[in-house]
Design an enzyme around this catalytic site. Structure first.
Site, PDB file in Angstrom:
ATOM      1  N   LYS A 100     -10.121  12.823   8.194  1.00  0.00           N
ATOM      2  CA  LYS A 100      -9.682  12.405   9.519  1.00  0.00           C
ATOM      3  C   LYS A 100      -9.569  13.625  10.432  1.00  0.00           C
ATOM      4  O   LYS A 100      -9.345  14.735   9.950  1.00  0.00           O
ATOM      5  CB  LYS A 100      -8.296  11.741   9.415  1.00  0.00           C
ATOM      6  CG  LYS A 100      -8.289  10.366   8.762  1.00  0.00           C
ATOM      7  CD  LYS A 100      -6.874   9.797   8.721  1.00  0.00           C
ATOM      8  CE  LYS A 100      -6.823   8.450   8.018  1.00  0.00           C
ATOM      9  NZ  LYS A 100      -7.538   7.376   8.735  1.00  0.00           N
ATOM     10  N   ARG A 129      -7.521  -0.494   0.536  1.00  0.00           N
ATOM     11  CA  ARG A 129      -8.027  -1.707  -0.112  1.00  0.00           C
ATOM     12  C   ARG A 129      -8.346  -1.469  -1.589  1.00  0.00           C
ATOM     13  O   ARG A 129      -8.299  -2.387  -2.393  1.00  0.00           O
ATOM     14  CB  ARG A 129      -9.242  -2.231   0.678  1.00  0.00           C
ATOM     15  CG  ARG A 129     -10.393  -1.277   0.762  1.00  0.00           C
ATOM     16  CD  ARG A 129     -11.375  -1.623   1.889  1.00  0.00           C
ATOM     17  NE  ARG A 129     -10.854  -1.287   3.220  1.00  0.00           N
ATOM     18  CZ  ARG A 129     -11.500  -1.523   4.356  1.00  0.00           C
ATOM     19  NH1 ARG A 129     -12.685  -2.115   4.358  1.00  0.00           N
ATOM     20  NH2 ARG A 129     -10.969  -1.192   5.522  1.00  0.00           N
ATOM     21  N   LYS A 157       0.843  -1.204   0.000  1.00  0.00           N
ATOM     22  CA  LYS A 157       0.000   0.000   0.000  1.00  0.00           C
ATOM     23  C   LYS A 157       0.873   1.247   0.000  1.00  0.00           C
ATOM     24  O   LYS A 157       1.707   1.438   0.883  1.00  0.00           O
ATOM     25  CB  LYS A 157      -0.917  -0.003   1.234  1.00  0.00           C
ATOM     26  CG  LYS A 157      -1.714   1.296   1.421  1.00  0.00           C
ATOM     27  CD  LYS A 157      -2.657   1.214   2.621  1.00  0.00           C
ATOM     28  CE  LYS A 157      -3.315   2.569   2.906  1.00  0.00           C
ATOM     29  NZ  LYS A 157      -4.197   2.536   4.105  1.00  0.00           N
ATOM     30  N   ASP A 170      -2.618  10.169   3.757  1.00  0.00           N
ATOM     31  CA  ASP A 170      -4.023   9.775   3.879  1.00  0.00           C
ATOM     32  C   ASP A 170      -4.779  10.777   4.754  1.00  0.00           C
ATOM     33  O   ASP A 170      -4.729  10.707   5.978  1.00  0.00           O
ATOM     34  CB  ASP A 170      -4.109   8.357   4.479  1.00  0.00           C
ATOM     35  CG  ASP A 170      -5.556   7.871   4.577  1.00  0.00           C
ATOM     36  OD1 ASP A 170      -6.441   8.516   3.990  1.00  0.00           O
ATOM     37  OD2 ASP A 170      -5.779   6.827   5.236  1.00  0.00           O
TER      38      ASP A 170
HETATM   39  N1  BES Z   1      -4.369   4.374   6.815  1.00  0.00           N
HETATM   40  C1  BES Z   1      -5.530   4.080   7.571  1.00  0.00           C
HETATM   41  C2  BES Z   1      -5.298   3.019   8.645  1.00  0.00           C
HETATM   42  C3  BES Z   1      -4.346   3.382   9.758  1.00  0.00           C
HETATM   43  C4  BES Z   1      -4.849   3.861  10.946  1.00  0.00           C
HETATM   44  C5  BES Z   1      -3.000   3.163   9.640  1.00  0.00           C
HETATM   45  C6  BES Z   1      -3.979   4.146  11.986  1.00  0.00           C
HETATM   46  C7  BES Z   1      -2.139   3.462  10.672  1.00  0.00           C
HETATM   47  C8  BES Z   1      -2.624   3.941  11.850  1.00  0.00           C
HETATM   48  C9  BES Z   1      -6.622   3.543   6.645  1.00  0.00           C
HETATM   49  O1  BES Z   1      -6.621   4.033   5.353  1.00  0.00           O
HETATM   50  C10 BES Z   1      -7.934   3.914   7.242  1.00  0.00           C
HETATM   51  O2  BES Z   1      -8.205   5.075   7.319  1.00  0.00           O
HETATM   52  N2  BES Z   1      -8.705   2.905   7.634  1.00  0.00           N
HETATM   53  C11 BES Z   1      -9.992   3.118   8.213  1.00  0.00           C
HETATM   54  C12 BES Z   1     -10.929   2.116   7.594  1.00  0.00           C
HETATM   55  C13 BES Z   1     -12.368   2.335   7.968  1.00  0.00           C
HETATM   56  C14 BES Z   1     -12.884   3.592   7.330  1.00  0.00           C
HETATM   57  C15 BES Z   1     -13.165   1.133   7.518  1.00  0.00           C
HETATM   58  C16 BES Z   1      -9.878   2.881   9.705  1.00  0.00           C
HETATM   59  O3  BES Z   1      -9.166   1.970  10.125  1.00  0.00           O
HETATM   60  O4  BES Z   1     -10.471   3.651  10.455  1.00  0.00           O
HETATM   61 ZN    ZN Z   2      -4.832   4.685   4.639  1.00  0.00          ZN
HETATM   62 MN    MN Z   3      -7.700   5.853   5.130  1.00  0.00          MN
END
Ligand code: BES
Ligand code: ZN
Ligand code: MN
Length: 494
Positions: free
Chosen positions: A265, A339, A253, A258
């Site tokens: 966020k 994903r 990835k 992000d």
């Molecule tokens: N990059 C994040 C996941 C992440 C969170 C990595 C904390 C490292 C530390 C990912 O893209 C994300 O935002 N995932 C979401 C998915 C959800 C919306 C289903 C998450 O985990 O909140």
């Molecule tokens: Zn992410």
């Molecule tokens: Mn994300």
């Protein structure tokens, strides 16, 4: 880049030795290297040394300018390779600003010697690119590691020293990429930088640009990248030795930042999302290391790169996109972007793998879910799979490499939560078990016949707490060593 060599003499003015506590008494473990131990032990006792892991004590010496004591914990009988790796790393981290040190830590085998060399090298890292000259000089990492050993003459020992240099060089590349802020690391600059490096290692590289991605139907990478002024890329590197015993594809990835997109966020903590390309960095670094080690294993590395931003072009919740190969996805949450880019790249990696004679395994590496961090914390990563044998082999490799991975299930009953009324699949499902749901999403893009591992490294990829062992603050490089070790295990099989 740190140099590693072996020695039978104390060949520098800094001597690193181990400290243990046996029957409540401190004991110095110097692998036979001479030092004025009686007075030093008295001093260590007087200042209350504990010999615990991550305790590093510097004292002036007689034979050398400094003697560095690094904690090995209780008793030397149960020393394992990872304890030595960490102790060497903790000492190396305390030696920033010095040129060279001799590491005289106890070891009974080349495996343990190898761990000491690797830990010392991995600890000799700092990220100084954006510091002024004076500050950068003060933080300059230890330049040269000399490991005091009686195994210096054997071919395996020499190979172990060389291997430690390679592992450190590529781990430092991974850490540098993670630590580089998104102002200086975009999908394009990431791919250019690595393409340039690849020729040095005899690795082929191709960069698929945004216009080509659009034309070929990489709907996931395009959807995630379309909100950004920095267009997406798909980087593909290939190491293909003659007479390869196996062929793997590694897919990482590569979100250079992000924000969450329109599912923005919170500001607090968003800065850590510069690390959301850790998987991409790890897989490309692993391919480079495997090439440098000249392993008889062919590997394709794939890095789908995009910046997940907010704009009038950004993907909206409810948009439907088409992943490479034709499956449609309803994007309910633009923050579940990893994903989407991985789906495109996994399908492409399988297609290319098939053309080159079939894949023995496909492995994706991703900072995919916050749920991973909730489940396993910041030091243990997750492994999900469609093939228990492949997973066991990987877990063995991770254990040898000293990286903590833990198996997680992909429960079929969670799959229905990804159903969408308008598309083949939605990009989010049940919140509970979010790490597993993400794994189940990816599984939809995997040929069931191909052994597959999904590594969620969300917590361990980026260290926001204190440095420990050979792990610095910031990018850690997690994943690389397990992937390289897996290739090494595969090399030694018939
Ligand atoms: N990059 C994040 C996941 C992440 C969170 C990595 C904390 C490292 C530390 C990912 O893209 C994300 O935002 N995932 C979401 C998915 C959800 C919306 C289903 C998450 O985990 O909140
Ligand atoms: Zn992410
Ligand atoms: Mn994300």
């Amino acid at each position: 880049m740190v140099k590693v060599k072996l020695t039978t003499k104390v060949d520098s003015d800094i001597l690193v030795v181990g400290l243990t506590k046996v029957n409540n008494k401190l004991q110095i473990e110097s692998n036979g290297a001479q030092l004025e131990s009686v007075s030093l032990l008295a001093t260590l006792t007087a200042i209350g040394a504990t010999a615990k892991a991550d305790e590093v004590i510097k004292l002036p010496g007689k034979n050398t300018k400094l003697v560095i004591f690094t904690g090995l914990g209780d008793g030397s009988s149960n020393l394992n390779a990872e304890t030595l790796r960490r102790a060497a790393g903790a000492a190396a981290r305390e030696l920033h600003g010095h040129k060279m040190a001799t590491f005289a830590l106890p070891h009974k085998s080349v495996v343990e010697l190898s761990a000491i060399a690797e830990g010392a090298a991995l600890g000799a890292y700092t990220f100084t690119e954006f510091l002024g000259n004076t500050k950068a000089e003060q933080k300059a990492p230890l330049g040269s590691v000399s490991v005091y050993s009686k195994f210096t003459e054997t071919a395996q020992a020499k190979a172990a020293a060389k291997r430690a240099e390679i592992i450190a060089e590529q781990t430092f590349l991974v850490r540098d990429l993670i630590n580089t802020p998104p102002s200086h690391l975009t999908p394009d600059s990431f791919s250019q930088r690595l393409k340039k490096l690849s020729s040095k290692y005899g690795v082929k590289a191709e960069i698929i640009t945004d216009s080509a991605l659009k034309k070929s139907g990489f709907g996931g990478i395009i959807a995630v990248g379309q909100g950004s002024a920095n267009p997406p890329r798909l980087l593909h590197v290939t190491y293909s030795p003659a007479k390869a015993k196996k062929r793997y594809a590694f897919v990482g990835k590569g979100i250079t930042f992000d924000t969450g997109g329109l599912a923005l966020k919170p500001a607090n903590g968003m800065e850590a999302m510069k690390s959301d390309m850790s998987g991409a960095a790890a897989v490309i670094g692993a391919v480079f290391a495997i090439a440098q080690l000249k392993l008889p294993i062919a590997v394709d590395g794939w890095a789908p790169l995009a910046e997940n931003m907010v704009s009038d072009n950004a993907t909206r919740p409810s948009d439907v996109i088409t992943i490479y190969g034709g499956k449609t996805v309803e994007v309910l949450n633009p923050d579940a972007e990893g994903r989407l880019v991985l789906a495109d790249a996994l399908v492409k990696a399988a297609e290319v793998g098939k053309k080159s004679g079939g894949l023995d395994g496909i492995i994706d590496v991703a900072t995919l879910t916050g749920a991973q961090v909730v489940a396993l914390g910041t030091r243990t990563s997750a492994v999900m799979t469609n093939n228990e044998e492949f997973s066991s082999q990987f877990l063995l490799a991770a254990e040898i490499a000293g990286e903590s991975f833990w198996p997680m299930p992909l429960p079929v009953e969670l799959r229905a939560s990804l159903d969408s009324p308008v598309a083949d699949l939605a990009n989010i499902g049940d919140r509970m078990g979010g790490m597993l749901v993400a794994g189940l999403f990816l599984k939809e893009f995997i040929d069931p016949q191909t052994p597959w591992l999904h590594l969620d490294i969300a917590g361990p990829a980026y260290n926001e707490k204190n440095a420990h062992g050979y792990t610095p603050v910031g990018g850690t490089g997690i994943g690389l060593r397990s992937l390289v070790q897996l290739a090494e295990l595969a090399s030694s099989q018939s």
